[in-house]
Design a protein around this motif. Structure first.
Motif, PDB file in Angstrom:
ATOM      1  N   LYS A 194       1.054  -1.368  -0.195  1.00 56.14           N
ATOM      2  CA  LYS A 194      -0.597   0.150   0.109  1.00 56.14           C
ATOM      3  C   LYS A 194       0.826   1.820   0.115  1.00 56.14           C
ATOM      4  O   LYS A 194       0.474   2.131  -0.267  1.00 56.14           O
ATOM      5  N   GLU A 195       2.001   1.167  -0.122  1.00 55.86           N
ATOM      6  CA  GLU A 195       3.223   2.331  -0.064  1.00 55.86           C
ATOM      7  C   GLU A 195       3.815   2.586  -0.588  1.00 55.86           C
ATOM      8  O   GLU A 195       4.683   3.282  -0.995  1.00 55.86           O
ATOM      9  N   GLY A 196       3.698   1.192  -1.705  1.00 57.51           N
ATOM     10  CA  GLY A 196       4.727   1.305  -3.316  1.00 57.51           C
ATOM     11  C   GLY A 196       5.558   0.781  -2.735  1.00 57.51           C
ATOM     12  O   GLY A 196       6.287   0.922  -3.834  1.00 57.51           O
ATOM     13  N   ARG A 197       5.753   0.253  -1.701  1.00 61.60           N
ATOM     14  CA  ARG A 197       6.617  -1.025  -1.712  1.00 61.60           C
ATOM     15  C   ARG A 197       7.593  -2.210  -2.441  1.00 61.60           C
ATOM     16  O   ARG A 197       6.409  -2.755  -1.863  1.00 61.60           O
ATOM     17  N   HIS A 198       8.217  -2.897  -3.109  1.00 66.22           N
ATOM     18  CA  HIS A 198       7.850  -4.358  -3.468  1.00 66.22           C
ATOM     19  C   HIS A 198       8.441  -5.237  -1.893  1.00 66.22           C
ATOM     20  O   HIS A 198       8.888  -3.994  -1.476  1.00 66.22           O
TER      21      HIS A 198
END
Length: 304
Positions: free
Chosen positions: A110-114
């Protein structure tokens, strides 16, 4: 043989960036042996070498398997000792792209982290939005995760980027390659290289088929080739995943044919598991031994 082992293999350069293949010299040494051509073997023997690639080598690989350096040393020594009796070698090679379902680039939180390597992603994690698919292939990804669960397969584990097509990590380990082509030149044969794992929607641990794919691909070419040999020896990396899956898939195909499955021997000292999978791997190999009558032996105990 007239050629000494250390004229072919530099054991200090196994799993090393410093290895120099010098194939012209290796082939010249092999051709000077004037060995019996492999097609004249009365007893046909096969080595099935699973994923003996740089990225699985300790010290240099992105998905290094502890013990892999010594595995390659023992495997090349076994090949050398049995040069005159080893008929053929089939090598599988993992071959991937960056954007595959088991690589970090496929997923984002959700935070855009892989995800970090070795993260487990389950069906519910995607359904509830914990992880989303970067390229929009959500339905296809959920299909895969659902079938892993219903088929009692390994959970989806995010691996470090490894064996990316065209990279050093995807190549066969250099010292093993020298012995592979020494054998090919000495015995006047050609090794078979089998590339696997290129379908972006699935993991393909075994040489025969993926964990799940819509197309239900089966490598019958390898299955038929294996059946043509009187003795089959299996080695490689990692024993916990790609070696185990390859053995299971071949044995399942030939279930009910003990005259075939009993020809298979695992070279237990020429393979190692990924950390944390030691006990489960040993249990699975023992089950295969009990169920199919395969042999599990050290390479030093086998003279062809």
């Amino acid at each position: 043989m007239n050629t000494a082992y250390d004229q072919i293999i530099d054991i200090d350069h196994i799993a090393s960036f410093e290895s120099k293949e010098h194939m012209t010299d290796i082939i010249a040494l092999a051709e000077a042996e004037n060995s019996k051509p492999a097609h004249q073997d009365k007893k046909r023997t096969l080595l099935l070498a699973i994923d003996v690639q740089h990225d699985f080598m300790e010290g240099i690989g992105s998905l290094a398997v502890p013990g892999s350096t010594d595995d390659v040393k023992r495997l090349t020594q076994w090949m050398y000792r049995n040069m005159e009796s080893l008929t053929h070698v089939i090598c599988s090679l993992d071959c991937h792209s960056r954007m595959q379902i088991f690589h970090p680039a496929w997923w984002m939180d959700k935070e855009g982290r892989h995800p970090q390597p070795f993260t487990i992603i389950r069906f519910d994690d995607v359904a509830n939005g914990t992880w989303k698919v970067v390229n929009g292939e959500t339905e296809r990804s959920l299909e895969y995760l659902g079938n892993l669960k219903s088929g009692n397969k390994k959970e989806l584990l995010i691996w470090p980027y490894h064996c990316l097509e065209g990279t050093f990590g995807a190549k066969l380990e250099s010292e093993f390659t020298k012995m592979l082509y020494f054998h090919a030149a000495a015995r006047q044969t050609t090794p078979t290289l089998v590339y696997k794992g290129q379908n972006p929607y699935t993991e393909m641990y075994g040489i025969i088929r993926a964990e799940y794919d819509r197309e239900q691909y089966v490598n019958y070419t390898v299955l038929d080739a294996v059946a043509a040999y009187d003795a089959i020896y299996i080695a490689g990396e990692a024993s916990s995943h790609c070696v185990l899956a390859s053995a299971e898939q071949i044995l399942e195909h030939y279930a009910g044919q003990p005259e075939m499955t009993s020809r298979i021997t695992l070279l237990e000292d020429c393979m190692s598991p990924i950390d944390g999978f030691e006990d489960s791997t040993n249990r699975q190999f023992k089950l295969l031994q009990e169920r199919y009558g395969i042999q599990i032996k050290k390479s030093t105990d086998i003279i062809l």
